[in-house]
Every structure is written in structure tokens, then in C-alpha cells.
Design an enzyme around this catalytic site. Structure first.
Site, mmCIF file in Angstrom:
data_model
loop_
_atom_site.group_PDB
_atom_site.id
_atom_site.type_symbol
_atom_site.label_atom_id
_atom_site.label_comp_id
_atom_site.label_asym_id
_atom_site.label_seq_id
_atom_site.Cartn_x
_atom_site.Cartn_y
_atom_site.Cartn_z
ATOM 1 N N ASP A 1 0.872 -1.182 0.000
ATOM 2 C CA ASP A 1 0.000 0.000 0.000
ATOM 3 C C ASP A 1 0.908 1.230 0.000
ATOM 4 O OD1 ASP A 1 -1.661 2.131 0.669
ATOM 5 O OD2 ASP A 1 -2.918 0.924 2.005
ATOM 6 N N HIS A 2 0.917 1.948 -1.116
ATOM 7 C CA HIS A 2 1.868 3.051 -1.267
ATOM 8 C C HIS A 2 1.520 4.239 -0.371
ATOM 9 C CE1 HIS A 2 5.272 4.854 -2.940
ATOM 10 N NE2 HIS A 2 5.014 4.764 -4.234
ATOM 11 N N ARG A 3 0.330 4.236 0.220
ATOM 12 C CA ARG A 3 0.004 5.310 1.171
ATOM 13 C C ARG A 3 0.810 5.150 2.446
ATOM 14 N NH1 ARG A 3 -6.319 4.302 1.591
ATOM 15 N NH2 ARG A 3 -5.420 2.235 1.891
#
Ligand code: CAO
Length: 443
Positions: A415-417
Site C-alpha cells: 500500500d503506497h500510502r
């Protein structure tokens, strides 16, 4: 003084009995020259018939569903500019077609998709061949063919759009407004913390296609597990900005050891997966933000101090992810036993919800099947997942020569967040190092 004139269907070529799909006027309406009166839809084209003059509609002779040919009466209209009707004779007039208005089976070039405004051109369009099931004419939304074509081009289900034009007529501006709203609400939903509170992204509707129009088909309902996991996968894919980091682990030594261990423990099935579980736990300890979940607000991370690993298991009913608890406290043999037991229960449909909850990180191994890499979908609310493909022997340069090494492809989706690319690369390299030298797992 005005003249009462009849307007008739112009020459529509060889077409006979063409269905009326829209009637755009009603008695009392004032129409301008070139205003669309009715829309006809043959099996090859949609045609809008424009008014040949301006005036007030006295009587409409057609209704949706009627079938018409050249010369059929469309309406009686009190002309604004007509000559005096001294003898009470009704003048007849055919709606005119521009010279270019011949039916074509070619797709309409984009440039001919016109805004919904009075036009002096007849619009001829291909029908919505792939746009979905034919809708009963009575339910067709009120919009011109050009506007329908515009909606089709953008993948908009015109039935979902509210028309702002006269009598609720859908205009081009309504279609673009609908798309803008859908995009804004999707990006709000994905970017904002609200996404974690269960809002769904406002996506364009799924195309409705009657596949039987193209050939034989058979319907097979999805199973219960497929429906549940499908909904979760779709949400996770839509809401989580995924990136997948690839890395190869040299498992030549590990494989020799695994074979020895398997030979000594013939009652157990010892596959590379148990080593991967241990390597992942070591990596989760080294990089705690992988052993975490975003909270409901999307504004803070919940770091976990336990190490429960979900294992994707392929069953005849679909994918399930049972969780093996406290992997950090268990040895390889115990994990092998538990993995066999849990995957057997999964395939016998004996898992209960508790068996599938509490996971920190998942592993999806397709190594027993094949493939060189894939993109696993993060199993929310986890923030990363390790995909494992089939190990193969590759020539590796050791500084002096190429040597055969057994290489295991790893695909880490995250999850790049929550996780930056550099951190993900470090995590993947760390896992690969653990597997390359399993003595490190003791550290
Ligand atoms: N490379 C080469 N061989 C591998 C391997 C790898 N990465 N992983 C497993 N193998 C071998 C095993 O050693 C075993 O061979 P032996 O019997 O000779 O030892 C054989 O492949 C079959 O292994 P397996 O698949 O039965 O066992 P596993 O422990 O590797 O996996 C389980 C167990 C339950 C994870 C697996 O059976 C499964 O269901 N995998 C599918 C998961 C899935 O569908 N993921 C997709 C999710 S979509 O994102």
C-alpha cells in the site's frame, strides 16, 4: 396568418418499418427549424428527424414503438411563416435530409459527435452494438443520438443521468457533469480517510452485454466464497494504491536443507513456504510499518506486536486466507504441520471465520503451480503481501563465472500510502537475504 402543415418522414432510403425510439415533441410545443422531432432506429443506424420549419405543434401522429417508412405522418404543425390558409387545405411538407445523410455502417468518427443543440444536420450513428442489452423503447432515456453516442464513448450508462434540458432531455453537458461527479467522488473516496470507513468509489457502471448475440453461452453462478472474496479484492484493488516490487532470492542452499529436512520427516510435507513465513516474520520485525494497518480515519498506523501470517489457499470454491498465528514462536516443523492441517481444512470447507481473522501480512504462493512473477492484491487492512512464484535454476555471475543457482521469484505488493518504494525494496531484499542464508533466521 399561420398555416397548418403536415410534416412527414423524409426519404430514409430502403428502410421500411423503422421503429420510433423517441418522440421529442408534444402538442403545444413551439419548435424551431431543425429542432429534432423524432428519433428512428433501424438495425444499422439511429436517425433524428429535424423540423423543416418553425411553428407550434398541434398534433403528434407518432408514438414510441411505432414503425414508420418514408412519407409517414409525424405531426401537424401551425407554421410561423406559412402563407395564409384561405381554403383550409392542409399543406404537406417532408422533413428534409441533408445530402450527406445517407446511412452508413461505418462507426461515426469522434468529430461528428455533436453537442446537443439545434442542428441542421441529420445525425446518423451506429447503434450501441456493444453498449449493453437493448433497453425496452419505453424506458429509453430522453436524449439525442449524438448525446447517446457521447455517453457511450465515455462509458456512461445514460439511464443514470438526469437531464437538464426541456422536459428532462439529457444534454451533452449532463453527461460531462455526470462523469465529473463520478471522478470527483471516486478520488475523494480513495484519497480521503473516508475510504476506510467503508465508502465505495463511485465507478462507472459495468457494461451490460447480451453475449448470446455473438454466439452460444452458458451461465454459471459464482460460488459463495468467490462472491465474498471478489468483493474484497475489488475494494482493495480500487482503494489501495498498489505497487509491486520484484526480487529474486537465491535458495540453492535452502533447498538442499529443505530436502534433508523432508527426508528426515516423511510424515510432514515440508515445502519452501514455511521458510518464507519465517523470513517474512524476520522482515516484519526489521520493518515494523509492514506489520501494521491504517486506522479507520486513514490518519494513523496501528503497529502490531504479534506476527500472524495469512496464507492464500486455493480451493475448489475459490480463494481463502487462513491465518497461522504466532509464526515467530513456532519452528519449521510445527509450521509445516499447521500449514498442512489448515490448508486441508480450507479445502474441506471446515474453516471458521476465526481461522481467517487477525492476519498481519499475507503470503500467496503459486510456486507449486508455476509462473515467474505476479501482482498479488493487498489483503486489507494489511499493508503488504508477498507473492511467490516457481523457483528455477538460473546462471548467476559470481564475479568469475556463471554458476547454476536456484532462484525464487518474490513479488511484494504494498500500500503506497503507507510504504515508500525504497522501504519496500529494502524489505524485499531483506526477505531474499534471509532465504539465501537461513542461518540469518536465527539472528
Ligand atoms: N518453487 C518451486 N517449487 C515449489 C514452490 C516454489 N516456489 N513452492 C512449492 N513448491 C513445490 C513444493 O515443494 C511441492 O513439491 P514437493 O511435493 O515435491 O515438495 C509442490 O510444489 C506443491 O506444493 P504445494 O503448493 O502443494 O504446497 P505449498 O506449501 O507450496 O503451498 C498452499 C500450500 C496451500 C499455499 C498452496 O497449495 C496453494 O493453495 N497455493 C495457491 C495460492 C493461491 O491461489 N494464490 C493466488 C492468490 S491470488 O493473489
Amino acid at each position: 396568418m399561420s398555416t397548418l402543415k403536415e410534416i412527414h418522414v423524409p426519404d430514409i432510403g430502403n428502410h421500411d418499418r423503422v421503429p420510433v425510439i423517441e418522440v421529442l415533441i408534444k402538442p403545444g410545443d413551439h419548435i424551431d427549424k431543425d429542432d429534432a422531432l423524432v428519433t428512428l432506429e433501424s438495425d444499422k443506424a439511429t436517425m433524428e428527424i429535424p423540423a423543416p420549419f418553425s411553428g407550434t405543434v398541434k398534433e403528434v401522429a407518432l408514438k414510441v414503438g411505432d414503425e414508420v417508412s418514408t412519407g409517414a405522418l409525424i405531426a401537424r404543425v401551425l407554421s410561423d411563416e406559412g402563407t395564409a390558409d384561405h381554403d383550409g387545405v392542409i399543406q404537406k411538407e417532408k422533413a428534409s435530409l441533408p445530402a450527406s445523410a445517407t446511412e452508413s455502417s461505418q462507426p461515426v468518427p469522434k468529430a461528428t459527435v455533436m453537442p446537443d443543440k439545434p442542428s441542421n444536420e441529420l445525425t446518423i450513428k451506429r447503434p450501441p452494438l456493444d453498449a449493453g442489452l437493448p433497453m425496452p423503447v419505453a424506458e429509453l432515456p430522453y436524449a439525442s443520438p449524438a448525446v447517446r453516442a457521447f455517453a457511450r464513448e465515455l462509458g456512461v450508462d445514460i439511464a443514470q443521468v438526469e437531464g437538464s434540458g426541456r422536459g428532462g432531455r439529457i444534454q451533452r453537458i449532463d453527461i460531462s457533469g455526470h462523469v465529473k461527479q463520478a471522478l470527483a467522488s471516486a478520488s475523494h473516496s480513495v484519497a480521503g480517510g473516508g475510504s476506510l470507513a467503508g465508502q465505495s468509489a463511485a465507478l462507472l457502471p459495468w457494461p451490460r452485454i447480451d453475449f448470446s448475440r455473438f454466439g452460444a453461452i452458458e451461465e454459471k453462478p459464482l460460488g459463495r466464497i468467490q462472491k465474498i472474496s471478489g468483493a474484497n479484492l475489488a475494494r482493495n484493488w480500487a482503494m489501495i494504491p498498489h505497487v509491486t516490487q520484484h526480487e529474486d532470492a537465491d535458495i540453492t542452499e535452502l533447498e538442499s536443507f529443505r530436502k534433508c529436512l523432508a527426508a528426515e520427516n516423511k510424515d510432514l510435507k515440508i515445502t519452501p513456504l514455511v521458510f518464507q513465513m519465517k523470513a517474512v516474520v524476520a522482515a516484519l520485525k526489521a520493518y515494523p510499518s509492514f506489520n501494521a494497518s491504517l486506522d479507520q480515519s486513514g490518519e494513523k498506523l496501528i503497529l502490531k506486536k504479534y506476527f500472524h501470517i495469512g496464507i492464500a489457499v486455493d480451493t475448489s470454491d475459490g480463494l481463502v486466507v487462513p491465518v497461522i498465528r504466532d509464526v515467530d514462536r513456532k519452528g519449521l516443523l510445527e509450521l509445516a504441520r499447521e500449514l498442512t492441517e489448515v490448508s486441508t481444512r480450507a479445502r474441506e470447507k471446515k474453516l471458521n471465520p476465526a481461522d481467517m481473522s487477525g492476519g498481519c501480512f499475507s503470503i500467496s504462493s503459486l510456486g507449486g503451480i508455476g509462473g515467474s512473477a505476479f501482482t498479488p492484491i493487498v489483503n486489507a487492512p494489511e499493508v503488504a503481501i508477498l507473492g511467490v512464484s516457481r523457483a528455477i535454476t538460473k546462471p548467476l555471475w559470481n564475479g568469475k563465472e556463471f554458476v547454476p543457482r536456484l532462484m525464487l521469484p518474490l513479488s511484494l505488493s504494498y500500500d503506497h500510502r503507507v510504504i515508500d518504494g525504497a522501504l519496500a525494496a529494502r524489505f524485499a531484499v531483506f526477505v531474499a537475504r534471509q532465504l539465501a542464508d537461513i542461518r540469518r533466521l536465527l539472528l
